[in-house]
Design a protein around this motif. Structure first.
Motif, PDB file in Angstrom:
ATOM      1  N   GLY A 111      45.720  69.698  94.480  1.00  0.00           N
ATOM      2  CA  GLY A 111      45.231  68.454  93.909  1.00  0.00           C
ATOM      3  C   GLY A 111      44.407  67.652  94.905  1.00  0.00           C
ATOM      4  O   GLY A 111      43.371  67.078  94.551  1.00  0.00           O
ATOM      5  N   VAL A 230      45.620  65.468  88.131  1.00  0.00           N
ATOM      6  CA  VAL A 230      46.370  66.514  88.830  1.00  0.00           C
ATOM      7  C   VAL A 230      47.794  66.620  88.275  1.00  0.00           C
ATOM      8  O   VAL A 230      48.321  67.716  88.102  1.00  0.00           O
ATOM      9  CB  VAL A 230      46.365  66.214  90.351  1.00  0.00           C
ATOM     10  CG1 VAL A 230      47.398  67.052  91.095  1.00  0.00           C
ATOM     11  CG2 VAL A 230      44.971  66.452  90.919  1.00  0.00           C
ATOM     12  N   GLN A 231      48.381  65.482  87.965  1.00  0.00           N
ATOM     13  CA  GLN A 231      49.751  65.503  87.421  1.00  0.00           C
ATOM     14  C   GLN A 231      49.770  65.377  85.895  1.00  0.00           C
ATOM     15  O   GLN A 231      50.605  65.965  85.225  1.00  0.00           O
ATOM     16  CB  GLN A 231      50.583  64.376  88.057  1.00  0.00           C
ATOM     17  CG  GLN A 231      52.061  64.473  87.731  1.00  0.00           C
ATOM     18  CD  GLN A 231      52.973  63.686  88.673  1.00  0.00           C
ATOM     19  OE1 GLN A 231      54.053  63.305  88.305  1.00  0.00           O
ATOM     20  NE2 GLN A 231      52.546  63.449  89.889  1.00  0.00           N
TER      21      GLN A 231
HETATM   22  N1  PLP Z   1      46.882  63.540  92.534  1.00  0.00           N
HETATM   23  C1  PLP Z   1      47.992  63.293  91.855  1.00  0.00           C
HETATM   24  C2  PLP Z   1      47.937  62.380  90.668  1.00  0.00           C
HETATM   25  C3  PLP Z   1      49.214  63.851  92.246  1.00  0.00           C
HETATM   26  O1  PLP Z   1      50.335  63.579  91.556  1.00  0.00           O
HETATM   27  C4  PLP Z   1      49.229  64.707  93.372  1.00  0.00           C
HETATM   28  C5  PLP Z   1      50.493  65.310  93.846  1.00  0.00           C
HETATM   29  O2  PLP Z   1      51.562  64.876  93.553  1.00  0.00           O
HETATM   30  C6  PLP Z   1      48.033  64.949  94.056  1.00  0.00           C
HETATM   31  C7  PLP Z   1      46.880  64.361  93.599  1.00  0.00           C
HETATM   32  C8  PLP Z   1      48.013  65.861  95.237  1.00  0.00           C
HETATM   33  O3  PLP Z   1      48.174  67.164  94.831  1.00  0.00           O
HETATM   34  P1  PLP Z   1      48.534  68.304  95.895  1.00  0.00           P
HETATM   35  O4  PLP Z   1      49.890  68.007  96.418  1.00  0.00           O
HETATM   36  O5  PLP Z   1      48.456  69.576  95.110  1.00  0.00           O
HETATM   37  O6  PLP Z   1      47.490  68.241  96.974  1.00  0.00           O
END
Ligand code: PLP
Length: 406
Positions: A111, A230-231
């Motif tokens: 993410g 991402v979530q």
């Molecule tokens: N963006 C959102 C909304 C998230 O919830 C997260 C992780 O919890 C991320 C970005 C970061 O993702 P990653 O841990 O895969 O880098």
């Protein structure tokens, strides 16, 4: 011959301390196997998984379609390189368009990386379209990842403090306050970056009215609108893209977590207005490799074939209702909120970590965010029976905790 790690949780925990950076505070359990919505420790003890790898295992554990797709692809080619054409990644991008966002894809592995791509796009776009504007306005209490640029975008000082100074070019406003966003916008502003539902800070949804107003503001001021899904993406909120439930389409959307059903893959999708990156301007060695893209294609196929997104919406509503009933029964729940199978129970006292620990002991995984919020992001394939099982355990645990407190 080297020594193996000793048998048992204690030995594993000691070795973890000796050999792994202590960046995680772990729950006292080793998980070795999963099956649909259940996970198991080495002794075969079963846990109902309402964490799902933090909103990752959308099809639960070991879904036969993912296992088959990954096995088949692994036997053909795990990785080639983005120097060459690869069919699964192109098919995947086409499917992501068909599911409701018109744009071209850049693949990565997480993410944070997907958001890094969006940030770089916003900066280049600002140079080309807004006289060098480069600032991104994101939200207080947001979470966008752990790279330097994404913690700068993240509106939580605790993630930034140890690593100051932050890269410049980020400002923060409260969600659901359009006046504050308007006031924060100036000639430097290139883009607005929002999670439709803030995940890490306790499942806090934006209102539809707010997102509609943000879209209109971006159009009026010629700004890019970026949604970090991402979530929330891949069906979690009861729509494939959460923005579909709000009726507001961004210029850029990022996905990761659920997309590969557990196989790491992230994607930044840029609509025509934001599609500015050219050859050599961004890259990622593993991004969208055949293994990850095949896993994601299998996830999307099952989501559609088995009506999983609709299930998330329906069972999510049921979960919310049952959590509210629990709140009425125990009188210690301040609020239940969320969309689809992304739900939080906010307690009126600091017992969330205690509840997380008690639930684990009773065979349920939930996730405490801070002292008062318990997050539930189970696999999207659960049914009412799993909700009933989880809520019963939560009730038993609350009973225990509250009776000890009195
Ligand atoms: N963006 C959102 C909304 C998230 O919830 C997260 C992780 O919890 C991320 C970005 C970061 O993702 P990653 O841990 O895969 O880098």
């Amino acid at each position: 011959m080297t020594d193996t790690i000793g048998v048992g949780l204690e030995a594993l925990a000691q070795a973890e301390k000796d050999y792994l950076m202590q960046t995680f505070k772990r729950q006292p359990v080793e998980l070795v196997r999963g099956d649909r919505w259940n996970v198991y420790d080495p002794e075969g003890r079963e846990y109902l998984d309402f964490v799902a790898g933090i909103a990752v295992n959308v099809l639960g554990h070991n879904h036969p379609a993912i296992v088959a797709a990954v096995s088949k692809q692994a036997a053909e080619a795990i990785h080639v390189s983005d120097l060459y054409y690869s069919r699964p990644q192109v098919e995947l991008a086409k499917r992501l368009n068909e599911l409701g966002f018109t744009g071209r894809a850049f693949y990565c592995n997480s993410g944070a990386e997907a958001n890094e791509c969006a940030i770089k796009i916003a900066r280049k776009w600002g140079k080309q379209n807004r006289y060098g504007a480069y600032e991104i306005i994101s939200a207080n209490k947001s979470f966008h990842g752990r790279t330097l640029a994404t913690i700068a975008a993240t509106g939580q000082p605790k993630y930034q403090q140890p690593f100051l100074p932050m890269p410049e070019g980020f400002a923060h406003v409260d969600i659901n306050d359009i006046g504050m966003l308007r006031d924060a916008t100036d000639d430097r502003t290139a883009a607005i970056l929002l999670e439709p539902v803030q995940g890490e800070s306790g499942i806090v949804p934006c209102t539809q009215e707010y997102l509609v107003a943000v879209r209109a503001w971006c159009d009026e001021k010629n700004l890019l609108l970026i949604f970090d899904e991402v979530q929330t993406g891949v069906g979690r909120t009861g729509h494939f893209y959460a923005f579909q439930g709000f009726g507001v389409t961004p210029d850029i959307v990022t996905l990761a977590k659920g997309l590969g059903g557990g196989v790491p893959i992230g994607v930044c999708l840029a609509g025509p207005r934001a599609d500015v990156l050219g050859a050599g301007e961004h890259g990622s060695t593993f991004g969208g490799n055949p293994l990850a893209a095949s896993a994601a294609l299998a996830v999307l196929e099952v989501l559609e074939r088995e009506g999983v997104v609709e299930n998330a919406r329906e069972v999510g509503e049921y979960l919310q209702l049952q959590l509210r009933k629990l709140g009425t029964d125990f009188g210690c729940v301040a609020e239940v909120r969320g969309l689809g199978l992304m739900q939080a129970m906010e307690l009126d006292r600091d017992i969330a970590p205690q509840l997380e620990a008690a639930a684990l002991e009773h065979g349920l995984l939930v996730n405490a965010i801070g002292p008062r919020v318990v997050r539930m992001v189970p696999p999207l394939i659960i049914g009412r029976a799993e909700v009933d099982r989880a809520v019963t355990i939560l009730g038993q645990c609350l009973d225990l905790i509250l009776s000890h407190a009195t």
